[in-house]
Each structure stands twice: as structure tokens, then as C-alpha cells.
Design an enzyme around this catalytic site. Structure first.
Site, mmCIF file in Angstrom:
data_model
loop_
_atom_site.group_PDB
_atom_site.id
_atom_site.type_symbol
_atom_site.label_atom_id
_atom_site.label_comp_id
_atom_site.label_asym_id
_atom_site.label_seq_id
_atom_site.Cartn_x
_atom_site.Cartn_y
_atom_site.Cartn_z
ATOM 1 N N GLU A 283 0.917 -1.246 -0.017
ATOM 2 C CA GLU A 283 -0.040 -0.039 -0.226
ATOM 3 C C GLU A 283 0.953 1.166 -0.079
ATOM 4 O OE1 GLU A 283 -4.408 -0.187 2.003
ATOM 5 O OE2 GLU A 283 -2.869 0.531 3.219
ATOM 6 N N HIS A 304 7.154 -27.093 -1.296
ATOM 7 C CA HIS A 304 6.751 -28.105 -2.030
ATOM 8 C C HIS A 304 5.370 -27.616 -3.069
ATOM 9 C CE1 HIS A 304 8.660 -31.228 0.668
ATOM 10 N NE2 HIS A 304 8.792 -30.169 1.285
ATOM 11 N N LYS A 418 -14.457 0.210 -4.013
ATOM 12 C CA LYS A 418 -15.381 0.845 -3.169
ATOM 13 C C LYS A 418 -16.553 1.360 -4.114
ATOM 14 C CE LYS A 418 -12.426 0.939 0.960
ATOM 15 N NZ LYS A 418 -11.751 1.874 1.885
HETATM 16 O O1 PA5 Z 1 -4.273 1.303 5.856
HETATM 17 C C1 PA5 Z 1 -5.196 1.707 5.682
HETATM 18 O O2 PA5 Z 1 -5.713 2.907 5.739
HETATM 19 C C2 PA5 Z 1 -6.393 0.706 5.394
HETATM 20 O O3 PA5 Z 1 -5.937 -0.750 5.380
HETATM 21 C C3 PA5 Z 1 -7.410 0.964 6.621
HETATM 22 O O4 PA5 Z 1 -6.781 0.827 7.902
HETATM 23 C C4 PA5 Z 1 -8.613 -0.147 6.366
HETATM 24 O O5 PA5 Z 1 -9.090 0.253 5.319
HETATM 25 C C5 PA5 Z 1 -9.675 0.170 7.405
HETATM 26 O O6 PA5 Z 1 -9.830 1.348 7.526
HETATM 27 P P1 PA5 Z 1 -10.937 2.017 9.063
HETATM 28 O O7 PA5 Z 1 -9.988 1.638 10.143
HETATM 29 O O8 PA5 Z 1 -11.342 3.383 8.542
HETATM 30 O O9 PA5 Z 1 -11.977 0.875 9.272
#
Ligand code: PA5
Length: 443
Positions: A283, A304, A418
Site C-alpha cells: 500500500e 513443496h 469501493k
Molecule cells: O491502511 C489503511 O488505511 C487501510 O488498510 C485501513 O486501515 C482499512 O481500510 C480500515 O479502515 P478503517 O480503520 O477506517 O476501518
């Protein structure tokens, strides 16, 4: 924690690593000065050293309360609000759930699997359980869905008044939907700081509360991270700074065609640590049409299955191995009178000795096969060393993202699915998007 890049250096032209290495000090400096891209999300940089004993005591007290009341604790969250606590807990928990008097910790809100949620409801039937709802925004579909189900079930089982004391919300300070609900219902809350992104949040209550609930030592975890914060700071030169060396080596390999990094473990308990690491680097770096693809394997299991590809497939990969020097427990290879499997030569040896020879043999084979190898070792799997590892990867990730030339602290790409999902589900406010996506599907 020790890092060795020796077995990767031979895969890049002489002098090239020094060129990339020279970029790491200014990039590390940017994390410190806050003058780089994404500088409103640098709260993690000095997070470990800012954690006080009083704060740890508060988290521990809440965990102890939940532990005293519940036989199961459900941790609801996804992505950065999930992978950190799960990574640490799975690394330290008993592999088969024999965790003594500790409550069982289970996870929800990290998928939309109907059968998974139905099974969870079945597990919780008639049980005393508590919920830790972790969501910065409070509107993440997966987590909000699970939380609704869990809250409804808990209230039905123990009544609304008792349920209130069995729910803890870990959320943002004031803005999010989960904050509003927690205030309305009177839940105990912990804050996810605004300036700490999800994937860097394991050392906030996002991780600490669920880890303490599982019975692990959060003070030792934080201590490990604090020591690594010092070991990777701007005053530590490249030659002694593991985060800068790792960032340099992986970027240099990337520049010379190694587009995929495979994180390797030889301890199955580290599986979720790999998942956490994949989010951290994936990310942070996968943007602007750039970025090393972070993959992972559990060895020897995956030797394996994936072993063939790694040994002889396209030479666009490198490996980073996390090695645990000493096992916590001892199992000896048994002697067998008949010796039909021919393994009596191992009788009396520790299983870990066999594992270590598998590790060494694999390293030699993979390097011979053209796979650069970065090696990270920790003395033992415990809270302190996991704390070190977590901060090491976070710091290296920040430096590495800046070396790559991206903003490591945003994640604009995660919104695309989303938007489509909400359009398909006809969410109010998405009318135009719904029309557009339906027209596309009809084509
Ligand atoms: O790193 C990030 O920003 C995402 O992985 C969020 O943590 C994830 O989408 C969860 O978001 P939230 O804490 O608003 O539910």
C-alpha cells in the site's frame, strides 16, 4: 535483529548499490523533518518513544477487564485496523489454541464471507464474549457489517446495559462514525491518532489492546520498537542503519529488474507477519505505476508448491528471509527401530536443526538459481523482537518509498473498488455511478 544484504549484492552492478545507498540518508531525514510527501501521516516515526508507562497501564487495565469477563474476544477490523494485532498474536499464540487461561481471540470484519460470519455467530452462541471494534472511519463496509452483527448478538445475549461494558471502540479522536456511536452508547474508547495511517498503527491501541487481550507483553513489544527507533534514526549512519541498508538494497534490486520481493519465513507462526508486511509495503509503494510487488511464502511448506517457480521461473524476484535463531520449545527427532523412512541419521537432533539446514540449503540453492537473498534474523520469537521487527520494517518502508519517489503514506487506489461496489449496491448518493456501471455491464 540482524540484517545481511551480502547475498544480494552480487546481483547488481558494482557501484550501483552505493548510488542508491547515498539517497537513503536524505530520505530518512525527510521522515524526521516532515518535509516529504505525506507528511501529515508521520505520527508513527516517534510513536514508540512517545508511549508512556501510564498509557500502557491504561491499555492493560482495559484488556484485563475484558479478559476477566469474556471467554472469547472478537477483534473486528480490516487492513491496517486488523493485520498488526493478528500478526503479533499469531506469532506468539499457541499454534493449536492452547493458550492457558487466556481468552480465545478471534477476528471478524476482515471479509464479507457470509459463511464465515454465520460460523462466527455459531461459535459465539451462548458464550460470554467481548468486542474490540477497530475502525478509524467507522464506515468501512466489512467491519461495520461485522460490528452490527456482533453488537446485536451481544445485546441479545446479555442485555444492552451489560453489552456496553463488553465493547471497546478503537477509533479516531472525534470525526468518524464509530466515535459518534461509542459516545452515544458509552463505550470505553481508545484513539487512533489522526497522523498515523492504518498500516503504521500496530503500536497504537489498534494493536496494543488486542495483543494485551491475548495475554502478550505489550511493554516488551513497545520496548523492542523503541530500541529500533534509536537504531534506525537519522544519527545512525548507513553502515550501521539496517532500515537504510534494506531500503537501499531492495530499491537497487528493483532498478535492475527484480520486480517482486518474496518475504520468506521458516516458522509458520510468522504467516500473518508476512500478511502485515505485504500491506505495509504494497500500500505504501504500489502507486504511480511503480513499486515492488510484495509476495510471501511459508517455508518449508511452500517449497513443496512454489519452490519450483522460485528455483527456475522468471528471474524477476528476490527473497527476504526472516530467520528465527532459536525455537522457544524443544522437540527431538525420534529413533525408529525399523527405519523404513531412512531418517534414523536425524535421530536425537532437534527439529529446529533440521529446519535450519533446510533454510541454509534453500538459500544456497536459490542464490545459485539467480535469486538475490536478503537475510533478517531475530534471536527468538517474542514480544521484544517482534517490536523491533515491526519498527524496522516501518522505518525501512518510509525510507524506501521516498527513494522510489512516491508518497508512501497515502492509498488513493483502494477507493476504486469501493466506488464500484457502492454503485452496484445502489448506495444513496451513487445514483449516477450506478447508472454508468449498469450501462457498462449491459454492453
Ligand atoms: O491502511 C489503511 O488505511 C487501510 O488498510 C485501513 O486501515 C482499512 O481500510 C480500515 O479502515 P478503517 O480503520 O477506517 O476501518
Amino acid at each position: 535483529m540482524k540484517l545481511s544484504i551480502v547475498k544480494a549484492q552480487g546481483f547488481v552492478p558494482a557501484g550501483s548499490l552505493a548510488e542508491v545507498a547515498a539517497q537513503t540518508a536524505p530520505c530518512n531525514e525527510l521522515l524526521e523533518s516532515g518535509k516529504g510527501p505525506g507528511n501529515d501521516f508521520l505520527g508513527w516515526v516517534h510513536l514508540p518513544s512517545s508511549i508512556t508507562d501510564e498509557f500502557i497501564a491504561e491499555v492493560q487495565a482495559t484488556a484485563d477487564l475484558l479478559r476477566s469477563k469474556a471467554e472469547i474476544i472478537v477483534v473486528a477490523g480490516i487492513g491496517g485496523s486488523y493485520l498488526g494485532p493478528r500478526a503479533v498474536n499469531e506469532a506468539l499464540d499457541h499454534a493449536f489454541g492452547l493458550n492457558g487461561n487466556n481468552p480465545r481471540v478471534v477476528y471478524a470484519g476482515n471479509n464479507i464471507g457470509e459463511d464465515y460470519l454465520a460460523d462466527l455467530m455459531e461459535l459465539l452462541d451462548g458464550k460470554t464474549f467481548a468486542i474490540i471494534n477497530i475502525s478509524k472511519s467507522g464506515t468501512t463496509t466489512e467491519t461495520a457489517l461485522a460490528f452490527r452483527l456482533l453488537k446485536t448478538k451481544l445485546e441479545a445475549q446479555v442485555g444492552k446495559a451489560a453489552a456496553k461494558d463488553l465493547i471497546v471502540a478503537v477509533t479516531d479522536k472525534e470525526k468518524g462514525a464509530a466515535r459518534k456511536l461509542a459516545t452515544k452508547e458509552g463505550y470505553k474508547t481508545f484513539v487512533i491518532p489522526d497522523n498515523v495511517g492504518g498500516r503504521f498503527s500496530v503500536l497504537t491501541p489498534v494493536g496494543l489492546l488486542a495483543i494485551a487481550c491475548a495475554g502478550h507483553d505489550i511493554k516488551a513489544l513497545v520496548k523492542g520498537a523503541q530500541d529500533m527507533e534509536k537504531a534506525t534514526g537519522v544519527d545512525v549512519p548507513y553502515e550501521q542503519n539496517p532500515a537504510m541498508q534494506y531500503a537501499a538494497m531492495r530499491n537497487c534490486l528493483y532498478q535492475y529488474g527484480k520486480k517482486t520481493e518474496i518475504l520468506v519465513n521458516y516458522q509458520p507462526k510468522l504467516h500473518y507477519m508476512m500478511e502485515w508486511w505485504k500491506q505495509l509495503f504494497g500500500e505504501s509503494e504500489g502507486k504511480d505505476r511503480k513499486g515492488i510487488f510484495p509476495a510471501s511464502v511459508d517455508f518449508t511448506t511452500d517449497l513443496h508448491s512454489m519452490g519450483q517457480w522460485i528455483q527456475e521461473g522468471e528471474r524477476t524476484i528476490f527473497e527476504t528471509v526472516i530467520s528465527v535463531e532459536k525455537s522457544n520449545k524443544t522437540v527431538l527427532f525420534p529413533f525408529d527401530e525399523e527405519n523404513l523412512d531412512g531418517l534414523n541419521f536425524l535421530a536425537g537432533k532437534r527439529v529446529d536443526e533440521v529446519n535450519k539446514m533446510a533454510e541454509l540449503g534453500t538459500q544456497i540453492a536459490h542464490v545459485d538459481g539467480g535469486v538475490p537473498n536478503i537475510h533478517i534474523s531475530i534471536p527468538v520469537l517474542d514480544e521484544y523482537n517482534l517490536g523491533q521487527l515491526i519498527y524496522f520494517f516501518e522505518r525501512a518502508c518510509g525510507i524506501s518509498g521516498y527513494v522510489l519517489g512516491v508518497n508512501p503514506f497515502n492509498q488513493p487506489g483502494v477507493e476504486a473498488y469501493k466506488k464500484n461496489m457502492f454503485a452496484l449496491l445502489e448506495k444513496p448518493g451513487y445514483e449516477e455511478a450506478t447508472k454508468a456501471i449498469k450501462a457498462r455491464l449491459a454492453e
